[in-house]
Design an enzyme around this catalytic site. Structure first.
Site, PDB file in Angstrom:
ATOM      1  N   ASP A  10     -43.620  -7.777 -14.714  1.00 44.94           N
ATOM      2  CA  ASP A  10     -42.356  -8.414 -14.324  1.00 44.94           C
ATOM      3  C   ASP A  10     -41.273  -8.171 -15.373  1.00 44.94           C
ATOM      4  O   ASP A  10     -41.570  -8.005 -16.562  1.00 44.94           O
ATOM      5  CB  ASP A  10     -42.596  -9.927 -14.143  1.00 44.94           C
ATOM      6  CG  ASP A  10     -41.493 -10.584 -13.333  1.00 44.94           C
ATOM      7  OD1 ASP A  10     -40.679  -9.869 -12.704  1.00 44.94           O
ATOM      8  OD2 ASP A  10     -41.430 -11.839 -13.345  1.00 44.94           O
ATOM      9  N   ASN A  12     -38.385  -5.921 -14.848  1.00 48.51           N
ATOM     10  CA  ASN A  12     -37.634  -4.660 -14.757  1.00 48.51           C
ATOM     11  C   ASN A  12     -36.141  -4.908 -14.534  1.00 48.51           C
ATOM     12  O   ASN A  12     -35.294  -4.244 -15.143  1.00 48.51           O
ATOM     13  CB  ASN A  12     -38.141  -3.811 -13.590  1.00 48.51           C
ATOM     14  CG  ASN A  12     -39.570  -3.338 -13.782  1.00 48.51           C
ATOM     15  OD1 ASN A  12     -40.153  -3.541 -14.832  1.00 48.51           O
ATOM     16  ND2 ASN A  12     -40.121  -2.718 -12.753  1.00 48.51           N
ATOM     17  N   ARG A  23     -30.565  -1.938 -11.278  1.00 49.97           N
ATOM     18  CA  ARG A  23     -31.970  -2.361 -11.294  1.00 49.97           C
ATOM     19  C   ARG A  23     -32.929  -1.172 -11.233  1.00 49.97           C
ATOM     20  O   ARG A  23     -34.011  -1.196 -11.829  1.00 49.97           O
ATOM     21  CB  ARG A  23     -32.246  -3.339 -10.137  1.00 49.97           C
ATOM     22  CG  ARG A  23     -31.542  -4.688 -10.301  1.00 49.97           C
ATOM     23  CD  ARG A  23     -31.824  -5.596  -9.095  1.00 49.97           C
ATOM     24  NE  ARG A  23     -33.249  -5.825  -8.928  1.00 49.97           N
ATOM     25  CZ  ARG A  23     -33.955  -6.776  -9.560  1.00 49.97           C
ATOM     26  NH1 ARG A  23     -33.344  -7.608 -10.402  1.00 49.97           N
ATOM     27  NH2 ARG A  23     -35.238  -6.905  -9.350  1.00 49.97           N
ATOM     28  N   HIS A  27     -36.638  -0.209 -12.995  1.00 53.87           N
ATOM     29  CA  HIS A  27     -37.888   0.175 -12.317  1.00 53.87           C
ATOM     30  C   HIS A  27     -38.381   1.529 -12.817  1.00 53.87           C
ATOM     31  O   HIS A  27     -39.579   1.751 -12.932  1.00 53.87           O
ATOM     32  CB  HIS A  27     -37.676   0.196 -10.800  1.00 53.87           C
ATOM     33  CG  HIS A  27     -37.397  -1.162 -10.213  1.00 53.87           C
ATOM     34  ND1 HIS A  27     -38.146  -2.278 -10.531  1.00 53.87           N
ATOM     35  CD2 HIS A  27     -36.449  -1.595  -9.343  1.00 53.87           C
ATOM     36  CE1 HIS A  27     -37.676  -3.333  -9.874  1.00 53.87           C
ATOM     37  NE2 HIS A  27     -36.639  -2.946  -9.143  1.00 53.87           N
ATOM     38  N   LEU A 121     -61.917   4.734 -16.411  1.00 52.55           N
ATOM     39  CA  LEU A 121     -61.153   3.541 -16.019  1.00 52.55           C
ATOM     40  C   LEU A 121     -60.997   3.450 -14.498  1.00 52.55           C
ATOM     41  O   LEU A 121     -60.681   4.442 -13.846  1.00 52.55           O
ATOM     42  CB  LEU A 121     -59.750   3.638 -16.653  1.00 52.55           C
ATOM     43  CG  LEU A 121     -58.740   2.566 -16.239  1.00 52.55           C
ATOM     44  CD1 LEU A 121     -59.086   1.219 -16.879  1.00 52.55           C
ATOM     45  CD2 LEU A 121     -57.316   2.983 -16.627  1.00 52.55           C
ATOM     46  N   ARG A 178     -48.963 -11.800 -17.730  1.00 53.82           N
ATOM     47  CA  ARG A 178     -47.673 -11.669 -17.041  1.00 53.82           C
ATOM     48  C   ARG A 178     -46.603 -11.426 -18.087  1.00 53.82           C
ATOM     49  O   ARG A 178     -46.503 -12.159 -19.075  1.00 53.82           O
ATOM     50  CB  ARG A 178     -47.308 -12.914 -16.231  1.00 53.82           C
ATOM     51  CG  ARG A 178     -45.987 -12.685 -15.463  1.00 53.82           C
ATOM     52  CD  ARG A 178     -45.643 -13.771 -14.481  1.00 53.82           C
ATOM     53  NE  ARG A 178     -44.488 -13.374 -13.672  1.00 53.82           N
ATOM     54  CZ  ARG A 178     -44.305 -13.679 -12.397  1.00 53.82           C
ATOM     55  NH1 ARG A 178     -45.224 -14.392 -11.759  1.00 53.82           N
ATOM     56  NH2 ARG A 178     -43.223 -13.278 -11.756  1.00 53.82           N
TER      57      ARG A 178
HETATM   58  C1  IPE Z   1     -44.317 -10.605  -8.999  1.00 53.38           C
HETATM   59  O1  IPE Z   1     -43.039 -10.519  -9.512  1.00 53.38           O
HETATM   60  C2  IPE Z   1     -44.638  -9.381  -8.186  1.00 53.38           C
HETATM   61  C3  IPE Z   1     -44.786  -8.143  -8.937  1.00 53.38           C
HETATM   62  C4  IPE Z   1     -44.708  -8.020 -10.236  1.00 53.38           C
HETATM   63  C5  IPE Z   1     -45.072  -6.970  -8.143  1.00 53.38           C
HETATM   64  P1  IPE Z   1     -41.786 -11.148  -8.754  1.00 53.38           P
HETATM   65  O2  IPE Z   1     -40.608 -10.864  -9.608  1.00 53.38           O
HETATM   66  O3  IPE Z   1     -41.745 -10.672  -7.349  1.00 53.38           O
HETATM   67  O4  IPE Z   1     -42.148 -12.701  -8.750  1.00 53.38           O
HETATM   68  P2  IPE Z   1     -41.243 -13.980  -8.558  1.00 53.38           P
HETATM   69  O5  IPE Z   1     -40.410 -13.746  -7.328  1.00 53.38           O
HETATM   70  O6  IPE Z   1     -40.382 -14.101  -9.782  1.00 53.38           O
HETATM   71  O7  IPE Z   1     -42.201 -15.108  -8.432  1.00 53.38           O
HETATM   72  C1  IPE Z   2     -40.942  -6.357 -11.498  1.00 50.67           C
HETATM   73  O1  IPE Z   2     -39.650  -6.500 -11.964  1.00 50.67           O
HETATM   74  C2  IPE Z   2     -41.058  -5.274 -10.454  1.00 50.67           C
HETATM   75  C3  IPE Z   2     -41.407  -5.770  -9.120  1.00 50.67           C
HETATM   76  C4  IPE Z   2     -41.523  -7.002  -8.755  1.00 50.67           C
HETATM   77  C5  IPE Z   2     -41.657  -4.752  -8.114  1.00 50.67           C
HETATM   78  P1  IPE Z   2     -38.564  -7.356 -11.196  1.00 50.67           P
HETATM   79  O2  IPE Z   2     -37.836  -6.452 -10.258  1.00 50.67           O
HETATM   80  O3  IPE Z   2     -39.157  -8.544 -10.560  1.00 50.67           O
HETATM   81  O4  IPE Z   2     -37.625  -7.758 -12.405  1.00 50.67           O
HETATM   82  P2  IPE Z   2     -36.863  -9.130 -12.620  1.00 50.67           P
HETATM   83  O5  IPE Z   2     -37.836 -10.234 -12.432  1.00 50.67           O
HETATM   84  O6  IPE Z   2     -35.772  -9.159 -11.599  1.00 50.67           O
HETATM   85  O7  IPE Z   2     -36.346  -9.053 -14.020  1.00 50.67           O
HETATM   86 MG    MG Z   3     -39.409 -10.469 -11.147  1.00 48.87          MG
END
Ligand code: IPE
Ligand code: IPE
Ligand code: MG
Length: 230
Positions: A10, A12, A23, A27, A121, A178
């Site tokens: 989480d 990105n 964004r 990613h 792995l 996480r």
């Molecule tokens: C969890 O992250 C899903 C992934 C990392 C793929 P999210 O960014 O989607 O989670 P929430 O919405 O903050 O709970």
């Molecule tokens: C995790 O990063 C990637 C996915 C959930 C696919 P986010 O896109 O959730 O990044 P934040 O939470 O907005 O920073």
């Molecule tokens: Mg997120």
């Protein structure tokens, strides 16, 4: 040393925002972090690494972002498959991935077949994965078997459920990490995390690397697991 580590990748978007970038840039760097982390996990001799790449709730994001994420997944598989295979990595997909675009499903299944015989792995990528959805699918499968007379309801136990989870081919989950400072599971591996050690780190996923993985594993090594006993 844990056998099975899972990561909720989480942060990105926040990584990109801090740099005033779109964004997608976050990613892209996230995909680089995946490359580094998978390589490090293999070198450490970890048995299994599960990465949460796209949740069953991530469909709520704008269509453009979903398309960007699927595009990155395509390029990751295309660019890394040979190296994964060469490094003896076995690729597994968890989640209801058959709902993804047809070409992507075919590509994932090819990659899985190509690496099925590898015994280094095990890399499990969670795609369109939601723990509640996974459990619903298990309950449906069990109900069908019971209705068909192939399964006695009295014989349903934890093992029967585990054998039907997407993660049945993976060792028990030891450590769940996480990134990005959020402290929730967001529908990831709820059953499997029953006795996993949880680690929440502030690092944003695009900044994660082998050293961050090593430090997470070191903190795991200092934990006392009791499983309800003394
Ligand atoms: C969890 O992250 C899903 C992934 C990392 C793929 P999210 O960014 O989607 O989670 P929430 O919405 O903050 O709970
Ligand atoms: C995790 O990063 C990637 C996915 C959930 C696919 P986010 O896109 O959730 O990044 P934040 O939470 O907005 O920073
Ligand atoms: Mg997120």
């Amino acid at each position: 040393m844990p056998r099975h580590v899972a990561i909720i990748m989480d942060g990105n978007g926040r990584w990109a925002k801090a740099r005033r970038l779109p964004r997608l840039a976050g990613h892209k760097q996230g995909a680089e972090a995946v490359r580094r982390t998978v390589r490090a996990a293999g070198e450490m001799g970890l048995e299994a690494l599960t990465l949460y790449a796209f949740s069953s709730e991530n469909w709520r994001r704008p269509a453009t972002e979903i398309a960007d994420l699927m595009g990155l997944l395509r390029s990751y598989i295309r660019a890394e498959l040979r190296e994964l295979d060469r490094n003896n990595v076995r690729l597994v997909i968890i989640g209801d991935y058959v709902r993804l675009d047809r070409d992507l499903v075919a590509m994932l299944e090819d990659a899985r077949r190509q690496t099925a015989g590898n015994d280094g792995l095990t890399l499990a990528i969670a795609l369109n994965y939601g723990s509640q959805d996974e459990m619903v699918r298990v309950v449906r499968a069990i109900a069908e078997e019971a209705r068909a007379g192939r399964l006695d309801p009295a014989a349903i136990d934890c093992e029967a459920i585990e054998a039907r989870l997407d993660t049945a081919v993976l060792p028990p989950l030891d450590l769940l990490i996480r990134t990005s400072g959020e402290q929730r599971l967001s529908n990831f591996l709820l059953w499997q995390a029953a006795y996993a050690e949880l680690l929440f780190v502030d690092t944003l996923w695009p900044d994660f690397d082998g050293a961050a993985l090593a430090s997470a594993i070191e903190s795991f090594a200092g934990r006392m697991r009791r499983y309800g006993g003394l």
